[in-house]
Design a protein around this motif. Sequence first.
Motif, short mmCIF file in Angstrom:
data_model
loop_
_atom_site.label_atom_id
_atom_site.label_comp_id
_atom_site.label_asym_id
_atom_site.label_seq_id
_atom_site.Cartn_x
_atom_site.Cartn_y
_atom_site.Cartn_z
N HIS A 270 -9.37 15.33 29.76
CA HIS A 270 -7.94 15.16 30.07
C HIS A 270 -7.14 14.85 28.82
O HIS A 270 -6.05 15.39 28.63
CB HIS A 270 -7.75 14.05 31.11
CG HIS A 270 -6.35 13.92 31.59
ND1 HIS A 270 -5.39 13.26 30.87
CD2 HIS A 270 -5.75 14.39 32.71
CE1 HIS A 270 -4.24 13.32 31.52
NE2 HIS A 270 -4.43 14.00 32.64
N HIS B 145 -4.39 8.44 37.61
CA HIS B 145 -5.27 9.36 38.33
C HIS B 145 -6.43 8.69 39.05
O HIS B 145 -7.19 9.35 39.74
CB HIS B 145 -5.82 10.42 37.37
CG HIS B 145 -4.75 11.27 36.78
ND1 HIS B 145 -4.09 12.23 37.50
CD2 HIS B 145 -4.21 11.30 35.54
CE1 HIS B 145 -3.19 12.82 36.73
NE2 HIS B 145 -3.24 12.27 35.53
N MET C 105 -12.33 8.09 36.95
CA MET C 105 -12.76 9.31 36.28
C MET C 105 -14.05 9.02 35.52
O MET C 105 -14.28 7.88 35.13
CB MET C 105 -11.70 9.78 35.25
CG MET C 105 -10.35 10.11 35.82
SD MET C 105 -9.15 10.48 34.50
CE MET C 105 -9.28 12.25 34.45
N GLU D 276 -14.55 13.39 32.00
CA GLU D 276 -13.27 13.84 32.58
C GLU D 276 -12.10 13.25 31.81
O GLU D 276 -11.11 13.94 31.55
CB GLU D 276 -13.19 13.45 34.06
CG GLU D 276 -14.11 14.21 34.96
CD GLU D 276 -14.20 13.63 36.36
OE1 GLU D 276 -14.52 14.40 37.29
OE2 GLU D 276 -13.98 12.41 36.54
N LEU D 277 -12.22 11.99 31.45
CA LEU D 277 -11.16 11.33 30.68
C LEU D 277 -11.01 11.96 29.31
O LEU D 277 -9.90 12.23 28.86
CB LEU D 277 -11.45 9.83 30.58
CG LEU D 277 -10.40 8.96 29.92
CD1 LEU D 277 -9.04 9.09 30.60
CD2 LEU D 277 -10.86 7.50 29.92
N VAL E 40 -18.30 6.03 36.62
CA VAL E 40 -16.86 6.28 36.69
C VAL E 40 -16.15 5.08 36.08
O VAL E 40 -16.66 3.95 36.12
CB VAL E 40 -16.37 6.55 38.13
CG1 VAL E 40 -16.89 7.88 38.65
CG2 VAL E 40 -16.74 5.42 39.06
#
Length: 143
Positions: free
Chosen positions: A59, A48, A51, A55-56, A93
Amino acid sequence: MMDEMTNRPGLPEELRIAVARLSRRLRNQGNGRLSFTQYAALAVLDKHGEMTPRELADHEKVQPPSMTRTVAALELEGLVVRSPHPTDGRQVVLVATDSGRALLAEHRRLKEAWLWQRLQSLTEREREILEAATPILEKLSRS
């Protein structure tokens, strides 16, 4: 649901056991350098792109502190790097490094080689059945 499956009431259990066993056998292949969680996080970043740690974690459906430990281990190995967030100076990120992508490629190669070897022991008809079943298993895994 079982009423609809009267011809194979044991199918859910048989499928669950077979898939779990195959998954466990595949997990045990590879180079063993990282934990399953670390490989999964690295694979998500590889697939992806960049991130945030949150977000990781979202997910992977884990708590942020758990992901923080996972990311720290990946960073220590040089497999992931942190960069400033492009729009939010309070965040970072994460991105997989070239070393991280190379490790994943080797890990996948070893797993696929193991599976390919097992597939060779099947009959042509059995391989055809597995090929036809693969999209169905994929559909089940996403539902």
